[in-house]
Design an enzyme around this catalytic site. Structure first.
Site, PDB file in Angstrom:
ATOM      1  N   HIS A 126       0.869  -1.180   0.000  1.00  0.00           N
ATOM      2  CA  HIS A 126       0.000   0.000   0.000  1.00  0.00           C
ATOM      3  C   HIS A 126       0.907   1.233   0.000  1.00  0.00           C
ATOM      4  CE1 HIS A 126      -2.933   2.855   1.747  1.00  0.00           C
ATOM      5  NE2 HIS A 126      -3.875   1.991   1.402  1.00  0.00           N
ATOM      6  N   ASP A 199       3.131  -4.406   7.971  1.00  0.00           N
ATOM      7  CA  ASP A 199       1.879  -3.666   7.830  1.00  0.00           C
ATOM      8  C   ASP A 199       0.757  -4.693   7.951  1.00  0.00           C
ATOM      9  OD1 ASP A 199      -0.453  -2.589   6.898  1.00  0.00           O
ATOM     10  OD2 ASP A 199       0.403  -1.680   5.103  1.00  0.00           O
ATOM     11  N   GLN A 202      -4.387  -5.402   6.838  1.00  0.00           N
ATOM     12  CA  GLN A 202      -5.343  -6.337   6.229  1.00  0.00           C
ATOM     13  C   GLN A 202      -5.263  -7.728   6.844  1.00  0.00           C
ATOM     14  OE1 GLN A 202      -7.677  -5.517   4.148  1.00  0.00           O
ATOM     15  NE2 GLN A 202      -7.024  -3.431   3.693  1.00  0.00           N
ATOM     16  N   LYS A 225     -10.491  -1.148  10.375  1.00  0.00           N
ATOM     17  CA  LYS A 225     -10.560  -2.311   9.480  1.00  0.00           C
ATOM     18  C   LYS A 225     -10.825  -3.595  10.265  1.00  0.00           C
ATOM     19  CE  LYS A 225      -7.341  -0.298   6.135  1.00  0.00           C
ATOM     20  NZ  LYS A 225      -8.165   0.008   4.959  1.00  0.00           N
ATOM     21  N   CYS A 363      -4.765   2.299  -3.751  1.00  0.00           N
ATOM     22  CA  CYS A 363      -3.520   2.827  -3.144  1.00  0.00           C
ATOM     23  C   CYS A 363      -2.356   1.855  -3.328  1.00  0.00           C
ATOM     24  CB  CYS A 363      -3.692   3.165  -1.676  1.00  0.00           C
ATOM     25  SG  CYS A 363      -4.891   4.468  -1.398  1.00  0.00           S
TER      26      CYS A 363
HETATM   27  N1  PLP Z   1      -1.826  -0.746   4.549  1.00  0.00           N
HETATM   28  C1  PLP Z   1      -2.736  -1.507   3.941  1.00  0.00           C
HETATM   29  C2  PLP Z   1      -2.351  -2.871   3.448  1.00  0.00           C
HETATM   30  C3  PLP Z   1      -4.039  -1.035   3.763  1.00  0.00           C
HETATM   31  O1  PLP Z   1      -4.944  -1.797   3.143  1.00  0.00           O
HETATM   32  C4  PLP Z   1      -4.370   0.251   4.239  1.00  0.00           C
HETATM   33  C5  PLP Z   1      -5.721   0.817   4.007  1.00  0.00           C
HETATM   34  O2  PLP Z   1      -6.397   0.487   3.080  1.00  0.00           O
HETATM   35  C6  PLP Z   1      -3.389   0.996   4.881  1.00  0.00           C
HETATM   36  C7  PLP Z   1      -2.130   0.471   5.021  1.00  0.00           C
HETATM   37  C8  PLP Z   1      -3.684   2.353   5.435  1.00  0.00           C
HETATM   38  O3  PLP Z   1      -4.573   2.257   6.490  1.00  0.00           O
HETATM   39  P1  PLP Z   1      -5.225   3.553   7.152  1.00  0.00           P
HETATM   40  O4  PLP Z   1      -5.792   4.357   6.018  1.00  0.00           O
HETATM   41  O5  PLP Z   1      -6.260   3.009   8.079  1.00  0.00           O
HETATM   42  O6  PLP Z   1      -4.132   4.281   7.859  1.00  0.00           O
END
Ligand code: PLP
Length: 405
Positions: A126, A199, A202, A225, A363
């Site tokens: 992401h 990270d 997900q 999430k 993203c």
């Molecule tokens: N990393 C991953 C794999 C994501 O799917 C997301 C959000 O879609 C993020 C980071 C960013 O999360 P947040 O917008 O809640 O900070």
């Protein structure tokens, strides 16, 4: 039926929004990788906090402040237990995964970057796990992945150099669903003396996570999430490393002593929690964790695994479908294109039938570049989704296909 004790209807009844109608159709919410819906327990906890419990934490001598502090610190221990951290002070509350990664990138770079610094990332990250490292001055070294969405371990091994400072990798891809083998990645990185940030945005709502068993150094995720409120997230870091890192932001609560000449910093985790946190949202996150544990994480994984399997089968049977992400270990994410149609057109037509999916690059622009496509349609499932909703998606796709030609 999820298991012998908790029925699907019991679970759905806990999510008032699922009774909503959209454009005259019952809502079919398949955008859970973007954000999950919230159970009544979370909604009521927020309401109760602001009606009866609102106070700033830590510094107050009065009753409400003490209660809010206890509730807030209690959730820290709930998170510690959820992800198997050794100490509760290794849990830092943030606004979400994005802020968690920015925190680590900023503080880690100040402490360890020398001017020629490389960060190994997976090719399926992401943007939240790319841009903070670029802002910190790192050169990115992406690990390629196969057409199915599986990381190339041999290629990864080649990327380590004396300039490698960190490996930053998603536990599960938000676009492809791939679950990456974090333990193996950690073992490889540690054999080169390189720490690993995961990270977990997900992953946490879909599977059991044990940061000590994984051996990772940092683990970041978002409350919204995992059935919790927006505005709260977690940065887990190993105590030894967190003690080495300088603070991210300056302000109240993160200090020990301040003079105009010099400031000393508070102990963990407060060193990284400057200013007033989102107390109500943290308390809501605690209720979300209780919800997940009440259903059972294994039950959640089983229900979502069934939906993924069923949806893959149903949608594969439709003509002209192209899928992105066919790794053997996946979370409940299905990314696809319908013939040569633009994903946005597909999403808009599905919306007219009450079906919420996400369209675009999610993203993850490097993933789109890898496949040479502008974006995908993404259906992502949570524990409250049903096979009937998958049927609704399949039927709607079949209906709109002639309109897309
Ligand atoms: N990393 C991953 C794999 C994501 O799917 C997301 C959000 O879609 C993020 C980071 C960013 O999360 P947040 O917008 O809640 O900070």
């Amino acid at each position: 039926m999820i298991d012998g004790t908790i029925g699907m209807q019991d679970i759905r009844n806990q999510f008032p929004i699922l009774d909503t109608e959209v454009h005259g159709h019952p809502l079919v919410y398949l955008d859970n990788a973007a954000t999950t819906q919230k159970p009544v327990a979370v909604i009521e906890a927020l309401d109760k906090y602001y009606r009866c419990g609102n106070a700033n934490i830590h510094r107050g001598a009065h009753h409400l402040a003490a209660e809010a502090t206890e509730a807030y610190e209690n959730v820290r221990r709930q998170v510690q237990a959820l992800i198997g951290a050794r100490h509760s002070h290794e849990i830092v509350f943030t606004r979400g995964t994005t802020e968690s990664i920015n925190l680590v990138a900023s503080s880690f770079a100040k402490r360890y970057f020398t001017g020629e610094d490389e960060v190994i990332v997976s090719g399926m990250e992401h943007h939240s796990n790319i841009v903070p490292w670029q802002l910190a001055g790192a050169t990115m070294r992406p690990v390629p992945f196969s057409d199915d969405g599986v990381l190339d371990f041999k290629a990864m091994e080649q990327l380590f150099s004396p300039r490698t400072r960190l490996v930053a990798v998603c536990h599960a891809s938000n676009t492809l669903g791939t679950i990456n083998p974090i333990k193996e990645i950690v073992d490889m990185a540690h054999s080169h003396g390189v720490p690993v940030l995961v990270d977990g945005a997900q992953a946490v709502s879909h599977m059991k996570v044990d940061v000590q068993a994984l051996g990772c150094d940092f683990y970041c995720f978002s409350g919204h999430k995992m059935y919790g409120p927006m505005g709260v997230g977690v940065m887990y870091g190993r105590e030894e490393l967190l003690n080495e890192l300088p603070p991210y932001q300056g302000g109240g609560e993160m200090i020990s002593e301040v003079t105009f000449e010099r400031t000393t910093y508070n102990e963990l985790p407060f060193k990284f929690e400057a200013g007033t946190p989102s107390v109500g949202d943290v308390i809501g996150l605690g209720k979300a964790i209780e919800f997940m544990l009440g259903v059972g994480i294994d039950n959640i994984a089983a229900q979502e695994g069934d939906l993924l399997h069923y949806a893959t089968e149903r949608l594969t049977a439709l003509p002209g479908m192209r899928f992105f992400g066919r790794a053997p270990h996946k979370t409940s994410v299905l990314s696809f294109l319908v013939g040569t149609s633009h994903p946005y057109d597909v999403g808009t037509l599905l919306d007219q039938m009450g079906i919420a999916v996400r369209t675009g690059h999610h993203c993850t622009q490097p993933v789109m570049d890898r496949y040479g496509i502008p974006g995908t349609v993404r259906a992502s499932f949570a524990v409250y989704n049903t096979r009937a909703e998958v049927d609704a998606l399949a039927a709607a796709l079949e209906r709109i296909m002639p309109m897309l030609e």
